[in-house]
Scaffold this motif. Structure first.
Motif, PDB file in Angstrom:
ATOM      1  N   VAL A  33       0.634  -1.094  -0.359  1.00 25.99           N
ATOM      2  CA  VAL A  33       0.162   0.215   0.021  1.00 25.99           C
ATOM      3  C   VAL A  33       0.557   0.798  -0.535  1.00 25.99           C
ATOM      4  O   VAL A  33       1.621   1.600   1.228  1.00 25.99           O
ATOM      5  CB  VAL A  33      -0.760  -0.326   1.450  1.00 25.99           C
ATOM      6  N   THR A  34       0.880   1.873  -1.108  1.00 24.76           N
ATOM      7  CA  THR A  34       1.649   3.586  -0.980  1.00 24.76           C
ATOM      8  C   THR A  34       0.600   4.402  -1.358  1.00 24.76           C
ATOM      9  O   THR A  34      -0.096   4.517  -1.867  1.00 24.76           O
ATOM     10  CB  THR A  34       2.818   3.706  -1.974  1.00 24.76           C
ATOM     11  N   LEU A  35       0.942   5.229  -0.072  1.00 22.21           N
ATOM     12  CA  LEU A  35       0.256   6.853  -0.395  1.00 22.21           C
ATOM     13  C   LEU A  35       0.994   7.438  -1.086  1.00 22.21           C
ATOM     14  O   LEU A  35       2.335   8.116  -0.424  1.00 22.21           O
ATOM     15  CB  LEU A  35       0.307   6.969   1.237  1.00 22.21           C
ATOM     16  N   VAL A  36       0.272   8.583  -2.139  1.00 28.46           N
ATOM     17  CA  VAL A  36       0.771   9.725  -2.311  1.00 28.46           C
ATOM     18  C   VAL A  36       0.238  10.615  -2.119  1.00 28.46           C
ATOM     19  O   VAL A  36      -1.269  11.170  -2.069  1.00 28.46           O
ATOM     20  CB  VAL A  36       0.231   9.605  -3.636  1.00 28.46           C
ATOM     21  N   THR A  37       1.396  12.141  -1.076  1.00 28.18           N
ATOM     22  CA  THR A  37       0.696  12.681  -0.695  1.00 28.18           C
ATOM     23  C   THR A  37       1.179  14.377  -1.693  1.00 28.18           C
ATOM     24  O   THR A  37       2.363  13.783  -2.061  1.00 28.18           O
ATOM     25  CB  THR A  37       0.777  12.969   0.729  1.00 28.18           C
ATOM     26  N   GLY A  38       0.952  15.380  -1.479  1.00 26.58           N
ATOM     27  CA  GLY A  38       1.213  17.050  -1.752  1.00 26.58           C
ATOM     28  C   GLY A  38       0.803  17.902  -2.055  1.00 26.58           C
ATOM     29  O   GLY A  38      -0.435  17.217  -2.320  1.00 26.58           O
ATOM     30  N   PRO A  39       0.386  19.102  -2.391  1.00 23.40           N
ATOM     31  CA  PRO A  39      -0.726  19.800  -2.395  1.00 23.40           C
ATOM     32  C   PRO A  39      -1.191  20.036  -3.727  1.00 23.40           C
ATOM     33  O   PRO A  39      -0.600  19.260  -5.029  1.00 23.40           O
ATOM     34  CB  PRO A  39       0.772  21.464  -1.960  1.00 23.40           C
ATOM     35  N   SER A  40      -2.593  20.628  -4.033  1.00 28.78           N
ATOM     36  CA  SER A  40      -2.824  20.701  -4.971  1.00 28.78           C
ATOM     37  C   SER A  40      -2.313  21.440  -6.166  1.00 28.78           C
ATOM     38  O   SER A  40      -1.368  22.310  -6.093  1.00 28.78           O
ATOM     39  CB  SER A  40      -3.840  21.821  -4.883  1.00 28.78           C
ATOM     40  N   GLY A  41      -2.026  20.609  -6.651  1.00 29.97           N
ATOM     41  CA  GLY A  41      -1.712  20.903  -8.732  1.00 29.97           C
ATOM     42  C   GLY A  41       0.102  20.195  -8.692  1.00 29.97           C
ATOM     43  O   GLY A  41       0.498  20.610  -9.221  1.00 29.97           O
ATOM     44  N   ALA A  42       0.136  19.798  -7.346  1.00 29.70           N
ATOM     45  CA  ALA A  42       1.700  18.978  -7.443  1.00 29.70           C
ATOM     46  C   ALA A  42       2.039  17.756  -8.544  1.00 29.70           C
ATOM     47  O   ALA A  42       3.207  17.475  -9.021  1.00 29.70           O
ATOM     48  CB  ALA A  42       2.112  18.806  -5.767  1.00 29.70           C
ATOM     49  N   GLY A  43       1.136  17.236  -9.011  1.00 30.78           N
ATOM     50  CA  GLY A  43       1.205  16.393  -9.895  1.00 30.78           C
ATOM     51  C   GLY A  43       0.955  15.105  -9.635  1.00 30.78           C
ATOM     52  O   GLY A  43       1.184  14.087 -10.131  1.00 30.78           O
ATOM     53  N   LYS A  44      -0.717  14.995  -8.142  1.00 30.23           N
ATOM     54  CA  LYS A  44      -0.737  13.936  -8.117  1.00 30.23           C
ATOM     55  C   LYS A  44      -1.452  12.808  -8.989  1.00 30.23           C
ATOM     56  O   LYS A  44      -0.608  11.855  -8.911  1.00 30.23           O
ATOM     57  CB  LYS A  44      -0.906  13.313  -6.292  1.00 30.23           C
ATOM     58  N   LEU A 214       5.471   5.761   1.989  1.00 31.60           N
ATOM     59  CA  LEU A 214       5.016   7.187   1.220  1.00 31.60           C
ATOM     60  C   LEU A 214       5.860   7.616   0.671  1.00 31.60           C
ATOM     61  O   LEU A 214       6.295   7.860   0.116  1.00 31.60           O
ATOM     62  CB  LEU A 214       5.166   7.837   2.462  1.00 31.60           C
ATOM     63  N   VAL A 215       4.535   8.104  -1.009  1.00 29.08           N
ATOM     64  CA  VAL A 215       5.668   9.203  -1.715  1.00 29.08           C
ATOM     65  C   VAL A 215       5.222  10.537  -1.633  1.00 29.08           C
ATOM     66  O   VAL A 215       3.946  10.880  -1.472  1.00 29.08           O
ATOM     67  CB  VAL A 215       4.947   8.632  -2.776  1.00 29.08           C
ATOM     68  N   ALA A 216       5.753  12.075  -1.407  1.00 37.28           N
ATOM     69  CA  ALA A 216       5.837  13.315  -1.443  1.00 37.28           C
ATOM     70  C   ALA A 216       6.680  13.276  -2.784  1.00 37.28           C
ATOM     71  O   ALA A 216       7.413  13.376  -3.343  1.00 37.28           O
ATOM     72  CB  ALA A 216       6.885  13.598  -0.682  1.00 37.28           C
ATOM     73  N   ILE A 217       4.997  14.837  -3.528  1.00 38.15           N
ATOM     74  CA  ILE A 217       5.530  14.783  -5.033  1.00 38.15           C
ATOM     75  C   ILE A 217       4.654  16.144  -4.755  1.00 38.15           C
ATOM     76  O   ILE A 217       4.238  16.417  -4.220  1.00 38.15           O
ATOM     77  CB  ILE A 217       4.410  14.443  -5.872  1.00 38.15           C
ATOM     78  N   ASP A 218       5.788  16.809  -5.501  1.00 33.79           N
ATOM     79  CA  ASP A 218       5.807  18.753  -5.687  1.00 33.79           C
ATOM     80  C   ASP A 218       6.297  18.990  -6.613  1.00 33.79           C
ATOM     81  O   ASP A 218       7.434  18.086  -7.501  1.00 33.79           O
ATOM     82  CB  ASP A 218       5.675  19.269  -4.325  1.00 33.79           C
ATOM     83  N   ARG A 219       6.359  20.085  -7.237  1.00 32.17           N
ATOM     84  CA  ARG A 219       6.936  20.594  -8.671  1.00 32.17           C
ATOM     85  C   ARG A 219       7.734  20.367  -8.378  1.00 32.17           C
ATOM     86  O   ARG A 219       8.568  21.017  -7.588  1.00 32.17           O
ATOM     87  CB  ARG A 219       6.093  21.797  -8.898  1.00 32.17           C
ATOM     88  N   GLY A 220       8.604  19.792  -9.248  1.00 31.60           N
ATOM     89  CA  GLY A 220      10.216  19.442  -9.136  1.00 31.60           C
ATOM     90  C   GLY A 220      10.845  18.177  -8.428  1.00 31.60           C
ATOM     91  O   GLY A 220      12.325  18.456  -8.032  1.00 31.60           O
ATOM     92  N   SER A 221       9.408  18.159  -7.245  1.00 31.64           N
ATOM     93  CA  SER A 221      10.804  17.185  -6.659  1.00 31.64           C
ATOM     94  C   SER A 221       9.386  15.930  -6.091  1.00 31.64           C
ATOM     95  O   SER A 221       8.502  16.284  -6.364  1.00 31.64           O
ATOM     96  CB  SER A 221      11.053  18.243  -4.568  1.00 31.64           C
ATOM     97  N   PHE A 222       9.864  14.903  -5.864  1.00 31.24           N
ATOM     98  CA  PHE A 222       9.896  13.649  -5.224  1.00 31.24           C
ATOM     99  C   PHE A 222      10.370  13.131  -5.113  1.00 31.24           C
ATOM    100  O   PHE A 222      11.462  12.729  -4.770  1.00 31.24           O
ATOM    101  CB  PHE A 222       9.653  12.904  -7.126  1.00 31.24           C
ATOM    102  N   THR A 223       9.941  12.908  -3.454  1.00 31.30           N
ATOM    103  CA  THR A 223      10.640  11.485  -2.167  1.00 31.30           C
ATOM    104  C   THR A 223       9.846  10.401  -2.069  1.00 31.30           C
ATOM    105  O   THR A 223       8.449  10.571  -1.905  1.00 31.30           O
ATOM    106  CB  THR A 223      10.604  12.464  -1.659  1.00 31.30           C
TER     107      THR A 223
END
Length: 376
Positions: A33-44, A214-223
């Motif tokens: 189970v992988t949870l993807v998070t990030g602000p709106s518009g981040a690319g989720k 957990l995946v944290a995604i934002d414009r220009g970053s992926f962790t």
């Protein structure tokens, strides 16, 4: 075996000047189970649509790198080829409905994949029970509340029993109890059937208890990493994690159950009396009561009733709203909140009673005129 392998994945939408996703390398273990998070518009959502072939086969744009789903490269296999193994639930449930009735919507995918009638009947009953929507089976989709539609969309994706389930904010329109029920069903599918789950959520505390990565995604970053490694680095975290930060609580507890098993650190960083009523940093509590300290009356519901066919949605609703007042509507999915709001600007008309703008009954007012007073 890895269920998902992304190698230097990049994607740019048509006419865009920058990449929505840039050189992402990502592996997802089968059955996890992988949870993807990030602000709106981040690319989720963009990332999730790469998992069922909508990107690049539907949206166009510039696609770089490779994505393999269960060993199948999405460059060679489109959404139809991946549909048997990848179930997708979109953020807006209305975007994926193709039939008028709930029961028809749930069996639609199975019909297209060529399931026999006996299997479809069994899967239909199992899915209705799993998500607790048996009472909706004969309803028209157009008469459902937002939360009910979201549950039906999830049911339609689950009915084919895909190997992988991709959920784009599946609880965004659900009340807390319904959200708990839906996520509990998703958790059972993972634990009992070994289904791989990729889920995008803003309310992290709902999923943390059973997520593996957990995946944290934002414009220009992926962790990507374990929950304990990634969660403390995020800005928007659940209250428990925020409390752990303030107390210096290590390792960070992710659930109440986990917190109870960890020794509580010294609470000295929290200033005693920080929540006192006379603390200037604490805003005053404001309680809005209709007609007390507000302007003139702008809206009144007078014994309003409304039915969708034989289903009673509103029964004898009466209340008033004054200028400058904030009114909150609270209730479970299907309790009538959306139906009531659609009466405010005339999208729906009461079968009994009146809705007044000031002293004007909007039953006699065209919708385009009512919309000048009430935006929906």
């Amino acid at each position: 075996m890895n269920a998902i392998v992304a190698e230097r994945l990049s994607y740019r939408f048509p006419k865009a000047n920058t990449d929505a996703l840039h050189e992402i390398s990502w592996d997802v273990e089968d059955g996890s189970v992988t949870l993807v998070t990030g602000p709106s518009g981040a690319g989720k959502t963009t990332l999730l649509r790469c998992l069922n072939g909508l990107i690049p086969h539907f949206h166009g744009g510039m696609f770089g790198g490779d994505v393999s789903i269960l060993g199948v490269n999405t460059r060679a296999a489109g959404p139809r080829d991946l549909a048997r193994d990848v179930g997708m639930v979109f953020q807006d449930p209305e975007a994926q409905f193709v039939t008028d009735r709930v029961e028809d919507e749930i069996v639609f995918g199975m019909e297209n994949l060529g399931y026999d009638r006996r299997t479809m009947r069994v899967r239909l009953e199992e899915t209705l029970d799993l998500l607790g929507i048996s009472h909706l089976r004969h309803r028209e989709v157009a008469t459902l509340s937002g939360g009910e539609r979201q549950r039906v969309a999830i049911a339609a994706a689950l009915a084919t029993r895909p190997t992988m389930l991709v959920l784009d904010e599946p609880t965004s329109q659900l009340d807390p109890l319904a959200a708990h029920d839906v996520l509990a069903a998703v958790q059972r599918l993972n634990s009992d059937l070994g289904m791989t789950i990729v889920i995008s959520e803003h309310r992290l505390d709902r999923v943390l208890s059973f997520a593996d990565r957990l995946v944290a995604i934002d414009r220009g970053s992926f962790t990507e990493g374990s929950l304990h490694d990634i969660l403390p680095t995020l800005d928007d975290v659940p209250p428990l994690v925020e409390l752990a930060r303030a107390l210096g609580w290590q390792p960070t507890p992710l659930t109440i159950r986990e917190a109870r098993r960890k020794p509580l650190p010294n609470p000295s960083p929290i200033r005693s009396g920080a929540l006192a009523d006379d603390d200037p940093k604490v805003p005053p509590l404001l309680v809005a009561r209709s007609g007390r300290g507000f302007g003139s009356e702008l809206l009144r519901f007078d014994s309003v009733c409304f039915r969708y066919g034989h289903s009673l949605a509103l029964r004898d609703i009466s209340f008033a709203g004054c200028a400058g007042e904030v009114i909150a509507l609270i209730g479970r999915n299907g309790s009538g909140k959306s139906t009531l709001l659609k009466h405010v600007n005339g999208l729906l008309r009461p079968s009994h009673g009146r809705v007044l703008h000031g002293d004007r009954d909007i039953v006699r007012v065209p919708v385009h005129e009512a919309a000048r007073v009430a935006g929906y």
